[in-house]
Design a protein around this motif. Structure first.
Motif, PDB file in Angstrom:
ATOM      1  N   GLY A 159      -1.743  -5.551   8.365  1.00  0.00           N
ATOM      2  CA  GLY A 159      -1.030  -5.976   9.554  1.00  0.00           C
ATOM      3  C   GLY A 159       0.427  -5.844   9.466  1.00  0.00           C
ATOM      4  N   ASP A 160       1.100  -6.310  10.686  1.00  0.00           N
ATOM      5  CA  ASP A 160       2.469  -5.671  10.984  1.00  0.00           C
ATOM      6  C   ASP A 160       3.114  -6.956  10.425  1.00  0.00           C
ATOM      7  OD1 ASP A 160       4.956  -4.979  11.848  1.00  0.00           O
ATOM      8  OD2 ASP A 160       3.905  -3.916  13.493  1.00  0.00           O
ATOM      9  N   ILE A 161       4.308  -6.706   9.689  1.00  0.00           N
ATOM     10  CA  ILE A 161       5.283  -7.730   9.353  1.00  0.00           C
ATOM     11  C   ILE A 161       6.092  -8.389  10.520  1.00  0.00           C
ATOM     12  CG2 ILE A 161       5.352  -7.247   6.682  1.00  0.00           C
ATOM     13  CD1 ILE A 161       8.135  -5.816   7.769  1.00  0.00           C
TER      14      ILE A 161
ATOM     15  N   CYS B 285      18.331  -0.748  -4.980  1.00  0.00           N
ATOM     16  CA  CYS B 285      17.945   0.451  -6.285  1.00  0.00           C
ATOM     17  C   CYS B 285      18.061   1.524  -5.726  1.00  0.00           C
ATOM     18  CB  CYS B 285      16.461   0.091  -6.383  1.00  0.00           C
ATOM     19  SG  CYS B 285      16.040   1.090  -7.845  1.00  0.00           S
TER      20      CYS B 285
ATOM     21  N   TYR C 275      18.239   4.978   8.853  1.00  0.00           N
ATOM     22  CA  TYR C 275      17.628   4.100   7.804  1.00  0.00           C
ATOM     23  C   TYR C 275      18.478   3.150   7.072  1.00  0.00           C
ATOM     24  CZ  TYR C 275      15.690   3.363   2.907  1.00  0.00           C
ATOM     25  OH  TYR C 275      15.280   2.486   1.773  1.00  0.00           O
TER      26      TYR C 275
ATOM     27  N   THR D 128      18.264  -1.006  -1.031  1.00  0.00           N
ATOM     28  CA  THR D 128      18.500   0.404  -1.338  1.00  0.00           C
ATOM     29  C   THR D 128      20.028   0.534  -1.858  1.00  0.00           C
ATOM     30  OG1 THR D 128      18.614   2.569  -0.818  1.00  0.00           O
ATOM     31  CG2 THR D 128      18.572   1.218   0.987  1.00  0.00           C
TER      32      THR D 128
ATOM     33  N   LYS E   2      18.667  -1.101   6.714  1.00  0.00           N
ATOM     34  CA  LYS E   2      18.303  -1.700   5.571  1.00  0.00           C
ATOM     35  C   LYS E   2      19.475  -2.545   5.304  1.00  0.00           C
ATOM     36  CE  LYS E   2      15.639  -1.405   2.552  1.00  0.00           C
ATOM     37  NZ  LYS E   2      14.213  -2.174   2.408  1.00  0.00           N
TER      38      LYS E   2
ATOM     39  N   ALA F 247       8.681  -1.384   4.966  1.00  0.00           N
ATOM     40  CA  ALA F 247       9.687  -0.569   5.460  1.00  0.00           C
ATOM     41  C   ALA F 247       9.477   0.658   6.062  1.00  0.00           C
ATOM     42  CB  ALA F 247      11.166  -0.562   4.541  1.00  0.00           C
TER      43      ALA F 247
ATOM     44  N   ASP G 222       0.018  -5.168   4.610  1.00  0.00           N
ATOM     45  CA  ASP G 222       0.540  -3.680   4.869  1.00  0.00           C
ATOM     46  C   ASP G 222      -0.234  -3.225   6.196  1.00  0.00           C
ATOM     47  OD1 ASP G 222       1.856  -1.180   2.858  1.00  0.00           O
ATOM     48  OD2 ASP G 222       0.930  -0.823   4.551  1.00  0.00           O
TER      49      ASP G 222
ATOM     50  N   GLY H 213       5.495  -0.331  -3.684  1.00  0.00           N
ATOM     51  CA  GLY H 213       4.915  -1.578  -3.510  1.00  0.00           C
ATOM     52  C   GLY H 213       3.348  -1.344  -4.483  1.00  0.00           C
TER      53      GLY H 213
ATOM     54  N   SER I 112      10.998   4.119   5.185  1.00  0.00           N
ATOM     55  CA  SER I 112      11.740   4.276   4.167  1.00  0.00           C
ATOM     56  C   SER I 112      12.457   5.882   4.051  1.00  0.00           C
ATOM     57  CB  SER I 112      10.965   4.115   2.628  1.00  0.00           C
ATOM     58  OG  SER I 112      10.050   5.188   2.689  1.00  0.00           O
TER      59      SER I 112
ATOM     60  N   ALA J 132       0.754  -1.246  -0.102  1.00  0.00           N
ATOM     61  CA  ALA J 132      -0.064  -0.019   0.089  1.00  0.00           C
ATOM     62  C   ALA J 132       0.793   1.340  -0.007  1.00  0.00           C
ATOM     63  CB  ALA J 132      -0.948  -0.140   1.322  1.00  0.00           C
ATOM     64  N   GLY J 133       2.153   1.058  -0.031  1.00  0.00           N
ATOM     65  CA  GLY J 133       2.948   2.300  -0.314  1.00  0.00           C
ATOM     66  C   GLY J 133       3.378   2.597  -1.717  1.00  0.00           C
TER      67      GLY J 133
ATOM     68  N   THR K  80       0.788   2.100   7.730  1.00  0.00           N
ATOM     69  CA  THR K  80       1.418   3.324   8.506  1.00  0.00           C
ATOM     70  C   THR K  80       0.879   4.595   7.914  1.00  0.00           C
ATOM     71  OG1 THR K  80       3.654   3.503   7.191  1.00  0.00           O
ATOM     72  CG2 THR K  80       3.315   1.907   9.094  1.00  0.00           C
TER      73      THR K  80
HETATM   74  P1  NAD Z   1       6.781   3.709   1.438  1.00  0.00           P
HETATM   75  O1  NAD Z   1       7.353   4.325   2.769  1.00  0.00           O
HETATM   76  O2  NAD Z   1       6.261   4.706   0.513  1.00  0.00           O
HETATM   77  O3  NAD Z   1       5.996   2.515   1.669  1.00  0.00           O
HETATM   78  C1  NAD Z   1       6.305   1.615   2.758  1.00  0.00           C
HETATM   79  C2  NAD Z   1       5.025   0.773   2.952  1.00  0.00           C
HETATM   80  O4  NAD Z   1       5.243  -0.298   4.052  1.00  0.00           O
HETATM   81  C3  NAD Z   1       3.905   1.446   3.343  1.00  0.00           C
HETATM   82  O5  NAD Z   1       2.661   1.027   2.805  1.00  0.00           O
HETATM   83  C4  NAD Z   1       3.744   0.988   5.121  1.00  0.00           C
HETATM   84  O6  NAD Z   1       2.406   1.348   5.270  1.00  0.00           O
HETATM   85  C5  NAD Z   1       4.356  -0.376   4.790  1.00  0.00           C
HETATM   86  N1  NAD Z   1       4.733  -0.665   6.279  1.00  0.00           N
HETATM   87  C6  NAD Z   1       5.615   0.158   6.872  1.00  0.00           C
HETATM   88  N2  NAD Z   1       5.952  -0.513   8.006  1.00  0.00           N
HETATM   89  C7  NAD Z   1       5.357  -1.657   8.050  1.00  0.00           C
HETATM   90  C8  NAD Z   1       5.210  -3.025   8.939  1.00  0.00           C
HETATM   91  N3  NAD Z   1       5.809  -2.935  10.124  1.00  0.00           N
HETATM   92  N4  NAD Z   1       4.299  -4.107   8.539  1.00  0.00           N
HETATM   93  C9  NAD Z   1       3.446  -3.796   7.353  1.00  0.00           C
HETATM   94  N5  NAD Z   1       3.786  -2.685   6.471  1.00  0.00           N
HETATM   95  C10 NAD Z   1       4.561  -2.011   7.128  1.00  0.00           C
HETATM   96  O7  NAD Z   1       8.118   2.955   0.916  1.00  0.00           O
HETATM   97  P2  NAD Z   1       8.768   2.810  -0.536  1.00  0.00           P
HETATM   98  O8  NAD Z   1       9.273   4.158  -1.007  1.00  0.00           O
HETATM   99  O9  NAD Z   1       7.651   2.308  -1.260  1.00  0.00           O
HETATM  100  O10 NAD Z   1       9.836   1.855  -0.546  1.00  0.00           O
HETATM  101  C11 NAD Z   1       9.311   0.378  -0.799  1.00  0.00           C
HETATM  102  C12 NAD Z   1      10.873  -0.160  -0.419  1.00  0.00           C
HETATM  103  O11 NAD Z   1      11.865   0.099  -1.287  1.00  0.00           O
HETATM  104  C13 NAD Z   1      11.592  -0.181   0.850  1.00  0.00           C
HETATM  105  O12 NAD Z   1      11.809  -1.158   1.288  1.00  0.00           O
HETATM  106  C14 NAD Z   1      12.646   0.825   0.724  1.00  0.00           C
HETATM  107  O13 NAD Z   1      13.796   0.587   1.484  1.00  0.00           O
HETATM  108  C15 NAD Z   1      12.960   0.286  -1.011  1.00  0.00           C
HETATM  109  N6  NAD Z   1      13.251   1.305  -1.719  1.00  0.00           N
HETATM  110  C16 NAD Z   1      12.957   2.567  -1.804  1.00  0.00           C
HETATM  111  C17 NAD Z   1      13.509   3.568  -2.952  1.00  0.00           C
HETATM  112  C18 NAD Z   1      12.738   4.606  -2.954  1.00  0.00           C
HETATM  113  O14 NAD Z   1      13.244   5.602  -3.767  1.00  0.00           O
HETATM  114  N7  NAD Z   1      11.512   4.939  -2.641  1.00  0.00           N
HETATM  115  C19 NAD Z   1      14.688   3.381  -3.405  1.00  0.00           C
HETATM  116  C20 NAD Z   1      15.428   1.921  -3.277  1.00  0.00           C
HETATM  117  C21 NAD Z   1      14.632   1.035  -2.314  1.00  0.00           C
END
Ligand code: NAD
Ligand code: DAU
Length: 357
Positions: free
Chosen positions: A59-61, A186, A159, A133, A163, A84, A34, A14, A86, A10-11, A37
Motif C-alpha cells: 500500500g501507499d504511505i 546518510c 529529490y 539524506t 527530502k 521515498a 510498501d 529498507g 529516491s 521492499a526497496g 513501485t
Molecule cells: P529505493 O528507491 O530502493 O526504495 C524505496 C522503496 O519505497 C521502494 O520499495 C518503493 O516501492 C517504496 N515506495 C515508494 N513510494 C512509496 C509510497 N508512496 N508508499 C509506499 N512505499 C513506497 O530507495 P533506497 O535507496 O532504499 O532509499 C530508502 C530511503 O533512504 C529513502 O528515504 C532515501 O531518501 C534514503 N536514503 C537513500 C540513500 C541511498 O544512497 N540510496 C542515502 C541516504 C538516504
C-alpha cells in the motif's frame, strides 16, 4: 514485544534493514508497508531470517486509512520510515511523484502516528524514525568542511528539496506535538539489492554485458560511500539509544571521485569476471546531470561520540562483496528488470545522452 513498521521495506535499504533487524532482535515483529513501485520488489524480501515475525502490507504511505489501520491492527510502536522516491535523475525527468510520496507521504505517516498513538496510550515508548539524506545540505566546494547536523539546508534537485521538506515536517511534529522523532541523514549507500539505476549496480551490470559505462560530465564529482549494512547498524543504534528530537549524520568516510569508483568496479570485475580486455575500455563520458551536485561529505563526529557508531566496512571490502553479490544473482537481475521496465528507463535517461546504451 516491539512492533516495528518499516515503510519502503521492499526497496534497497529498507529490505537490508528488515533482514538486519529480524536477525538482531528476538523480541520483535516487523511489518513492511510498501507500494511496490518500480523500485520495490518482493524479490528483495525472500529468504528472510525468522519469516514468521514478518508481515507484508502492500500500500501507499499517502493512504491515510490504510496507514492508520496498519498502525492500529499491528499495534505498531516504532516506525522506521524509508519509503521515498529516491533517484535524482528520475526527479529531474518527473518531479511530481517525489512531492507526493516524500512530502505528502511523510505528512500522512506523521499525522497517522500522532492520531493513533495519541488515542492509544500516548507517545511514551513510541518512536518515529525518519531516514533522510546528505543531499539536503547542498553541494560542497573542494575545500569546504564536511556537512554537520547544523549545516543549513540548501537542496538543489527536486529529490533533495522534497527530502528537505520531509525533514522539516518531521522536526515540526517534534516541536509542536512532542511526537518522539529521530532523524538520520546518510550519504550514498551501496550493497546487495540496490536497484540498478544507481551508479554502482548500473556500472556492474553494464560491464557484465559489455555495455558502455556512462560517466556524467568529467566524472570528478565526489560522494561519501557507505556499505548498506553499516547504515542499518547505525539506524538500529539510533532507535535504541538516540535522543528524541535529534538528528544524526551517517557517512562512510570514503570520498573518491566517481570515475575512481567506476575504475574500482572494473578492476574487481577484471579479476572475478574476466572478459579478455579490461572493463575500463567501456567507460564513456556522457552529458552531465542538470544541476549536478559536485561534492558531498559527512561529518560523523556526533554519532561516533554519542552512540559509538563507526562504519565497519572499507570501500574495498564492501565493493568486492557487492560485485560478488550481483554476479551470483542473475535471476534477481532478470526479474527486477522485467518488473520495473528497466530497459525503458535506460532508454529514457541515457538514450538522448548518447553512448550506445
Ligand atoms: P529505493 O528507491 O530502493 O526504495 C524505496 C522503496 O519505497 C521502494 O520499495 C518503493 O516501492 C517504496 N515506495 C515508494 N513510494 C512509496 C509510497 N508512496 N508508499 C509506499 N512505499 C513506497 O530507495 P533506497 O535507496 O532504499 O532509499 C530508502 C530511503 O533512504 C529513502 O528515504 C532515501 O531518501 C534514503 N536514503 C537513500 C540513500 C541511498 O544512497 N540510496 C542515502 C541516504 C538516504
Ligand atoms: O547522497 C545520498 C543520495 O545518494 C541518496 O539520497 C539518493 O537516494 C541516492 O540515489 C544517491 O544519490 P546520487 O545522485 O548521489 O546517486 P547516483 O547513484 O544516482 O549517482 C552517484 C554519482 O554518480 C552522481 O555524482 C551521479 C553519477 N552518475 C550516476 C549515474 C546513475 C554517473 O556518472 N552516471 C550514472 O549513470
Amino acid at each position: 514485544m516491539q512492533n516495528i513498521l518499516v515503510t519502503g521495506g521492499a526497496g534497497f535499504i529498507g529490505s537490508n534493514f528488515v533482514r538486519h533487524i529480524l536477525r538482531a532482535g528476538a523480541d520483535l515483529r516487523v511489518v513492511t508497508l510498501d507500494a511496490l513501485t518500480y523500485a520495490g520488489s518482493l524479490e528483495n524480501l525472500k529468504d528472510l531470517p525468522h519469516p514468521e515475525k514478518h508481515a507484508f502490507v502492500q500500500g501507499d504511505i499517502c493512504d491515510r486509512t490504510l496507514v492508520e489501520n496498519t498502525l492500529d491492527q499491528h499495534k505498531i510502536d516504532t516506525i522506521v520510515h524509508f519509503a521515498a522516491e529516491s533517484h535524482v535523475d528520475r526527479s529531474i525527468l518527473g518531479p511530481g511523484p517525489f512531492v507526493q510520496t516524500n512530502l505528502v507521504g511523510t505528512f500522512t505517516l506523521l499525522e497517522s502516528a500522532r492520531l493513533v498513538w495519541g488515542e492509544s496510550g500516548g507517545f511514551d515508548g513510541r518512536r518515529f524514525h525518519h531516514v533522510s539524506t546528505d543531499e539536503v545540505f547542498g553541494s560542497l566546494g573542494p575545500g569546504d568542511p564536511a556537512f554537520r547536523e547544523v549545516t543549513p539546508y540548501d537542496p538543489r534537485s527536486p529529490y533533495s528539496a522534497s527530502k528537505a521538506g520531509s525533514d522539516h515536517l518531521v522536526r515540526a511534529y517534534f516541536h509542536t506535538y512532542a511526537l518522539p522523532v529521530t532523524l538520520t541523514n546518510c550519504s550514498n549507500n551501496y550493497g546487495p539489492y540496490q536497484f540498478p539505476e544507481k551508479l554502482i549496480p548500473l556500472m556492474i551490470l553494464n560491464a557484465i554485458r559489455g555495455a558502455p559505462l556512462p560517466v556524467y560530465g568529467d566524472g570528478l564529482q565526489v560522494r561519501d560511500w557507505l556499505y548498506v549494512e553499516d547504515h542499518c547498524e547505525a539506524i538500529h543504534l539510533v532507535l535504541e539509544k538516540g535522543r528524541p528530537g535529534e538528528t544524526y549524520n551517517i557517512g562512510g568516510g570514503n570520498q573518491p571521485v566517481n570515475i575512481e569508483i567506476v575504475r574500482l568496479v572494473c578492476a574487481i570485475l577484471d579479476e572475478l569476471h574476466p572478459q579478455g580486455t579490461p572493463h575500463e575500455r567501456l567507460i564513456t563520458h556522457v552529458p552531465d546531470r542538470p544541476g549536478h551536485d559536485r561534492r558531498y561529505a559527512m561529518d560523523i563526529t556526533k554519532i561516533q561520540a554519542e552512540l559509538g557508531w563507526s562504519p565497519r566496512h572499507t570501500l574495498g571490502s564492501g565493493l568486492r562483496t557487492t560485485v560478488e553479490w550481483y554476479l551470483s544473482r542473475p535471476e534477481w537481475v532478470t526479474v527486477i528488470a522485467q518488473q520495473s521496465g528497466y530497459n525503458e528507463w535506460l532508454e529514457k535517461n541515457y538514450g538522448k545522452r548518447g553512448g550506445g546504451m
